[in-house]
Enzyme design. Structure first.
Site, PDB file in Angstrom:
ATOM      1  CB  CYS A 117      -2.482   8.000  38.509  1.00  0.00           C
ATOM      2  SG  CYS A 117      -2.986   7.892  36.776  1.00  0.00           S
TER       3      CYS A 117
ATOM      4  CB  CYS B 240      -8.246   2.227  37.828  1.00  0.00           C
ATOM      5  SG  CYS B 240      -7.628   3.125  36.389  1.00  0.00           S
TER       6      CYS B 240
ATOM      7  CB  CYS C 160     -18.108  12.528  39.620  1.00  0.00           C
ATOM      8  SG  CYS C 160     -16.482  11.852  39.282  1.00  0.00           S
TER       9      CYS C 160
ATOM     10  CB  CYS D 178      -5.503   7.778  41.547  1.00  0.00           C
ATOM     11  SG  CYS D 178      -7.193   7.239  41.356  1.00  0.00           S
TER      12      CYS D 178
ATOM     13  CB  CYS E 291     -10.521   8.679  42.159  1.00  0.00           C
ATOM     14  SG  CYS E 291     -10.976   9.539  40.727  1.00  0.00           S
TER      15      CYS E 291
ATOM     16  CD  GLU F 261     -15.332   5.735  46.171  1.00  0.00           C
ATOM     17  OE1 GLU F 261     -15.047   6.872  45.776  1.00  0.00           O
ATOM     18  OE2 GLU F 261     -14.631   5.076  46.937  1.00  0.00           O
TER      19      GLU F 261
HETATM   20  N1  SAH Z   1      -8.841   7.682  34.359  1.00  0.00           N
HETATM   21  C1  SAH Z   1      -9.398   8.970  34.076  1.00  0.00           C
HETATM   22  C2  SAH Z   1     -10.539   9.366  35.003  1.00  0.00           C
HETATM   23  C3  SAH Z   1     -10.326   9.158  36.478  1.00  0.00           C
HETATM   24  S1  SAH Z   1      -9.190  10.244  37.299  1.00  0.00           S
HETATM   25  C4  SAH Z   1      -8.304  10.013  34.059  1.00  0.00           C
HETATM   26  O1  SAH Z   1      -7.165   9.678  34.361  1.00  0.00           O
HETATM   27  O2  SAH Z   1      -8.570  11.148  33.707  1.00  0.00           O
HETATM   28  C5  SAH Z   1      -9.878  11.792  36.942  1.00  0.00           C
HETATM   29  C6  SAH Z   1      -9.469  12.940  37.804  1.00  0.00           C
HETATM   30  O3  SAH Z   1      -9.768  12.728  39.173  1.00  0.00           O
HETATM   31  C7  SAH Z   1      -8.005  13.315  37.821  1.00  0.00           C
HETATM   32  O4  SAH Z   1      -7.563  13.955  36.670  1.00  0.00           O
HETATM   33  C8  SAH Z   1      -8.041  14.285  38.955  1.00  0.00           C
HETATM   34  O5  SAH Z   1      -8.559  15.495  38.491  1.00  0.00           O
HETATM   35  C9  SAH Z   1      -9.050  13.676  39.923  1.00  0.00           C
HETATM   36  N2  SAH Z   1      -8.390  13.044  41.076  1.00  0.00           N
HETATM   37  C10 SAH Z   1      -8.138  11.737  41.290  1.00  0.00           C
HETATM   38  N3  SAH Z   1      -7.476  11.560  42.464  1.00  0.00           N
HETATM   39  C11 SAH Z   1      -7.334  12.770  42.999  1.00  0.00           C
HETATM   40  C12 SAH Z   1      -6.750  13.254  44.206  1.00  0.00           C
HETATM   41  N4  SAH Z   1      -6.169  12.438  45.094  1.00  0.00           N
HETATM   42  N5  SAH Z   1      -6.800  14.592  44.422  1.00  0.00           N
HETATM   43  C13 SAH Z   1      -7.377  15.441  43.525  1.00  0.00           C
HETATM   44  N6  SAH Z   1      -7.950  15.026  42.397  1.00  0.00           N
HETATM   45  C14 SAH Z   1      -7.928  13.724  42.121  1.00  0.00           C
END
Ligand code: SAH
Length: 341
Positions: A115, A111, A104, A118, A332, A91
């Site tokens: 987290c 990954c 982005c 995510c 993401c 994406e």
């Molecule tokens: N692995 C890297 C980059 C990917 S995640 C990292 O951890 O920084 C980057 C960002 O995507 C997160 O910090 C958050 O700001 C955003 N993100 C991912 N999932 C999200 C969600 N469900 N709601 C809001 N922001 C999200």
């Protein structure tokens, strides 16, 4: 097999000469690709037919297929799902801001970091993207939406610092005058806090912005949201961030997702002030994009407001991220997961 989107102009020149073609054709080819968005040898009509035949055979172009293109109702966010050469999908999102268009970029398929909030890690890690596959994400927008690109954030699917070499190669490539000519100051890399790689990045001499995903003010809570905390505790991540600022002079951003009933009560705000107060940093507060699969949701507006204003009152520089992707599953990995279902 070599990939044209992975090549600098110098590398293409070498390839051309080694294959019996003229060096200056590289200028024409780069002009076609990066200035005109043409990604098919046969459409590069200034090249002799003989050259096009050789290129089709020895440097075939695979340009990602746009599997879906979604536009948010506000008309300011476009999301593409791209199918890569091996059938994997990634994406990529275009966000139209007042200051210009930002992309982005995803750095991996899936990954490994896992987290809690995510969607990207749900089906695990698949593979690293090549620099060319990251460049192709930008080219896809250039072709399908607009040539007017102002900045990138490497904040899509994947942990960029676990794909260090390709991500660095990508940033150097799009910085070149013959490609997108994007300034390092217009690039942001977001990491979950891979400490050794953060020290390496500081030494590269590229003044990109480093964004660190923090999401909790103490190790105990952060571990629940980001299991990588076991490997790299908060204190070490903060130290690596400070080192990045000291070496590069670039202010570090801390991303903090606001998750209902989890990390944005007053106690968390206090701890965060204690942790970051007095430092020359920026906090980017991000309301959670609801994730029904894991049961994590956006807090009420009042809760968001009081968290942010507490930080401000206590001298922390904080911005509240505009929520652009919610309606089109743009957080993401959500679109890719949906497709796989
Ligand atoms: N692995 C890297 C980059 C990917 S995640 C990292 O951890 O920084 C980057 C960002 O995507 C997160 O910090 C958050 O700001 C955003 N993100 C991912 N999932 C999200 C969600 N469900 N709601 C809001 N922001 C999200």
């Amino acid at each position: 097999m070599a990939d044209i989107f992975d090549m600098t102009k110098g590398e293409l020149q070498e390839f051309l000469v080694a294959n019996g073609m003229k060096k200056f054709r590289a200028d024409q080819i780069f002009h076609y690709i990066y200035k005109q968005g043409i990604t098919d040898w046969d459409d590069m009509v200034l090249l002799p037919k003989k050259d096009r035949d050789i290129l089709n055979e020895r440097l075939p172009i695979y340009f990602p297929v746009i599997e879906s293109q979604l536009e948010a109702p506000d008309g300011q966010t476009v999301k593409l799902l791209l199918r890569l050469r091996d059938g994997q999908t990634v994406e990529t999102v275009l966000m139209m801001h007042d200051y210009g268009n930002s992309i982005c970029v995803s750095s991996q398929v899936g990954c490994a970091v896992n987290c809690a909030f995510c969607a990207s890690a749900k089906n695990g890690f698949v593979r690293n993207l090549t620099a060319g596959e990251m460049t192709a994400q930008m080219l896809a927008f250039r072709k399908a939406v607009t040539p007017d690109l102002h900045s990138i954030v490497i904040m899509g699917t994947g942990e960029p610092l676990l794909n260090y070499d390709n991500v660095l190669r990508f940033m150097r490539l799009i910085h070149e005058q013959d490609t997108f000519y994007l300034g390092y100051r217009n690039m942001t890399l977001s990491t979950s806090g891979i400490v050794p790689a953060m020290y390496d990045l500081a030494k590269e001499g590229m003044p990109i912005t480093l964004a660190i995903s923090l999401h909790a003010p103490n190790n105990e809570l952060r571990r629940r949201i980001m299991p990588i905390t076991d490997r790299y505790p908060l204190e070490e991540v903060l130290k690596a961030g400070e080192n990045y600022f000291n070496v590069t002079g670039r202010k570090v951003t801390f991303e903090y997702i606001l998750i209902k009933n989890l990390n944005c009560n007053l106690s968390c705000a206090r701890q965060l002030v204690h942790l970051l107060g007095g430092k020359n940093i920026l906090v980017n507060a991000i309301p959670m994009n609801d994730n029904y699969d894991v049961g994590l949701y956006r807090p009420a507006d009042a809760e968001i407001e009081s968290f942010v204003s507490f930080l401000k009152k206590n001298g922390i520089q904080v911005t509240l991220r505009r929520e652009m992707g919610n309606k089109i599953q743009a957080a993401c990995g959500q679109l890719r997961i949906q497709r796989d279902k």
